[in-house]
Design an enzyme around this catalytic site. Structure first.
Site, PDB file in Angstrom:
ATOM      1  N   HIS A 108      -3.957  -4.509   3.311  1.00  0.00           N
ATOM      2  CA  HIS A 108      -5.220  -4.646   3.790  1.00  0.00           C
ATOM      3  C   HIS A 108      -5.076  -5.941   4.761  1.00  0.00           C
ATOM      4  O   HIS A 108      -4.582  -7.233   4.230  1.00  0.00           O
ATOM      5  CB  HIS A 108      -6.117  -5.245   2.468  1.00  0.00           C
ATOM      6  N   CYS A 109      -5.556  -5.902   5.845  1.00  0.00           N
ATOM      7  CA  CYS A 109      -5.144  -6.815   6.817  1.00  0.00           C
ATOM      8  C   CYS A 109      -6.480  -7.801   7.103  1.00  0.00           C
ATOM      9  O   CYS A 109      -7.346  -7.323   7.692  1.00  0.00           O
ATOM     10  CB  CYS A 109      -4.716  -6.587   8.157  1.00  0.00           C
ATOM     11  N   PRO A 110      -6.605  -9.161   6.540  1.00  0.00           N
ATOM     12  CA  PRO A 110      -7.782 -10.034   6.734  1.00  0.00           C
ATOM     13  C   PRO A 110      -8.018 -10.206   8.353  1.00  0.00           C
ATOM     14  O   PRO A 110      -9.206 -10.217   8.839  1.00  0.00           O
ATOM     15  CB  PRO A 110      -7.521 -11.177   5.879  1.00  0.00           C
TER      16      PRO A 110
END
Lengths: 153, 484
Positions: B193-195
């Site tokens: 999950h890439c913020p």
């Protein structure tokens, strides 16, 4: 003569007929989309084994074709990359085209083979590609959207 | 072949007009038609949707806006302050190439951030019930003890892989899929999950993500190099201090680029390695296919050579989204009357109320999700616990399917912060991603202890009670038929 008849009363009396049978995915070849060909016992004698296996095998072939990594997919991928993927806004991907073919195939199978046996095959795409489900006695679809209410006699 | 099951003569379908739908005079007020909702409005995961379902992002998008601002500001300053000098002194190709890179970066960023990463839709109630039955059969009759975690083993290309059961989505996760606790979805080929892009990176947007970081590396190096060139050339002519006075933005650009280059280029290198070995970040972090785990441990998904792996990841077919965001929620299912035999269900946290509404007997289009508004005054099962009650057409004995889902769902959220992940980034750990959780639990989950005991006693009543209302409608329809 194709008519619609509603055996709701019958369903009420024998609820076990209105069941769903799920064919799960076969992951033995990795993450490619394949469904198990094993004949489920719940279908019993409602459909011949060979017909069932043919259907599932054909579906598997279609999905393999959609997911094939080959010349056409490379072309599509490179072209898309070159256009910064804007081309996907106007073009339909190969996968989507094959999915449409699959819908057509499933509809045809339902009309020819499954509806006369009181079964309905659902498109896996509607179930997140997890299962192929067979619905039996689906004639309570009287207000539903599908055309499978009609039984050919 | 003539089906002679129905004693009534076959009728042409005016019947469909007086069908089980709520168009009869006996229609009760709570069945008023509500406006059609799109499926994204009833989506169970923690995502944000824009443009009427066309755009899908994670809930926290603050860092994405930061990324956007950094890129826009730095590039804007470059084009405004450095490019005029460079295009005159060196070549006008510089702003052109810069422009192309810039457009490419933004295009891939938006693609990564706005598209569906490969979310797996949650199981319909029937599927969940079917799986529960299969698991029960496999486990034998449960005596009420907490059963072992649900796993299925499958052999892929000679390697044994365990498929885990996701309690939130009620499915056995396909290989390489994982549940993202931030978005509360199972994602296929979950990478991380890439913020920074405000979304998960999974099967459907991995190539866009890779192209984004690759092109951003080029852009960063490009801007860095040419800003330095600009400063040097100008300094030769006008002196260093004058240069800084004339073009103060250059300093800012250099600073931003300098710090970005290490992390972005490092990340690109890392993902290039992952692509060439056909692994996900998730698998690499866990060391799933590392030889340290065992002698015979190898990656069953790898095609064998680097070139094929790269082509497959970047130029392979793009599967379409499995969640139909812009479709309409099917509200065909007749609204069940609240049970009158004193059954109270615990409040529903979300739209899991569909679990009670859908039954296998009256199978119209399986309702994926129904709005709470469709079931006014009806409390239904809480999310995780609803899986424990089978919704088959037959009541099951109370001892089966006990606190299965509930107990496991009560595991605390293990939020492994990026400690285990940073070591992969010697560049400074800029890129903060989180491992997926095994015990997904949406907030506000209900305790399952006592109500479940209650549910056992009512289990015998449950199915017929909720289906009575549906039966009523069907019978009404039938009565109409016979009276015609």
């Amino acid at each position: 003569m194709a008519t619609e008849f509603h055996n709701l009363q019958e369903l009420r009396q024998s609820p076990s007929l209105a069941t769903k049978v799920f064919i799960q995915r076969d992951y033995s070849e990795g993450t490619v989309c394949r469904f198990q060909i094993k004949f489920p016992s719940e279908l019993g004698s409602r459909i011949e084994r060979t017909l069932f296996e043919d259907t599932v095998k054909t579906l598997n072939t279609y999905y393999a074709e959609a997911e094939k990594v080959g010349g056409q997919s490379y072309m599509e991928g490179c072209l898309a990359c070159a256009t910064a993927y804007f081309i996907f806004l106007c073009m339909e991907t190969r996968y989507e085209k094959v999915l449409k073919k699959i819908s057509g195939y499933i509809q045809e199978q339902n009309e020819k083979i499954y509806a006369p046996r009181g079964l309905l095959l659902t498109d896996p795409v509607e179930r997140g590609m997890r299962v192929v489900s067979f619905l039996s006695n689906t004639l309570i679809y009287c207000h539903g959207r599908s055309s499978y209410q009609k039984l050919a006699i | 072949m003539l089906h002679l099951r129905v004693a009534e003569p076959m009728r042409e379908c005016e019947y469909s007009q007086i069908s089980t739908r709520s168009s009869t005079p006996m229609e009760t007020p709570y069945k008023k038609r509500t406006p059609k909702r799109r499926k994204w409005q009833a989506f169970p995961g923690r995502n944000k949707f824009f443009c009427n379902g066309r755009i899908m992002m994670a809930r926290q998008t603050g860092v994405f806006y930061l990324t956007l601002v950094l890129i826009l500001v730095t590039s804007g300053l470059f084009f405004a302050f450095d490019c005029p000098f460079l295009s005159m002194q060196i070549t006008p190709a510089i702003p052109v190439i810069g422009g192309v890179l810039f457009v490419f970066v933004l295009g891939t960023l938006f693609r990564t951030s706005f598209s569906d990463p490969g979310v797996l839709p949650r199981a319909t109630p029937d599927e969940a019930a079917d799986l529960e039955r299969q698991i029960d059969v496999a486990n034998g009759s449960s005596s009420g003890y907490r059963p072992p975690p649900r796993t299925r083993e499958v052999v892929i290309n000679g390697q044994t892989v365990k498929l885990k059961y996701c309690f939130t989505c009620k499915i056995f996760r396909p290989p390489r899929a994982s549940h993202c606790s931030l978005c509360d979805n199972c994602v296929e080929r979950f990478d991380h999950h890439c913020p920074w892009v405000g979304n998960c990176v999974g099967k459907r947007n991995y190539r866009f993500f890779y192209m984004f970081i690759l092109s951003l590396s080029f852009l960063t190096i490009f801007i860095f190099a040419f800003v330095i060139t600009h400063v040097i050339l100008r300094s030769h002519r006008y002196g260093f201090l004058n240069t800084l006075k004339d073009s103060p933005a250059s300093v800012l650009e250099v600073v931003v680029c300098f710090f970005s280059v290490w992390s972005i280029v490092g990340l690109s290198g890392f993902h290039t390695y992952l692509i060439s070995s056909n692994q996900t970040t998730n698998e690499d972090i866990k060391g799933s296919w590392s030889s340290k785990r065992g002698k015979g441990n190898y990656n069953p998904y790898s095609h064998g050579n680097v070139f094929t792996n790269c082509c497959a990841a970047l130029c392979g077919p793009l599967p379409p989204s499995l969640i139909d965001r812009r479709g309409f929620v099917q509200s065909d299912t007749p609204q069940p009357i609240p049970p009158t035999n004193g059954i109270t269900m615990y409040g529903s946290t979300q739209s899991q109320s569909h679990m009670a509404a859908a039954t296998p007997l009256l199978q119209s289009e399986p309702v994926i999700l129904t709005d709470e508004a469709f079931l006014p005054g009806r409390t239904s099962l809480g999310g995780p616990c609803s899986g424990a009650l089978p919704l088959g057409g037959h009541p099951t004995p109370p001892t089966s399917t006990p606190n299965l889902s509930c107990d496991n769902d009560m595991l605390p959220l293990r939020n492994e912060q990026s400690d285990g992940l940073r070591h992969h980034h010697t560049d400074g750990g800029h890129h903060h991603f989180l491992t997926p959780e095994e015990a997904p639990s949406p907030p506000g989950m209900l305790p399952c202890g006592s109500p479940l005991g209650h549910s056992h006693t009512i289990q015998g009543f449950y199915n017929p009670a909720s289906q009575d209302s549906l039966h009523e409608d069907s019978v009404r329809g039938l009565v109409k038929l016979s009276s015609v």
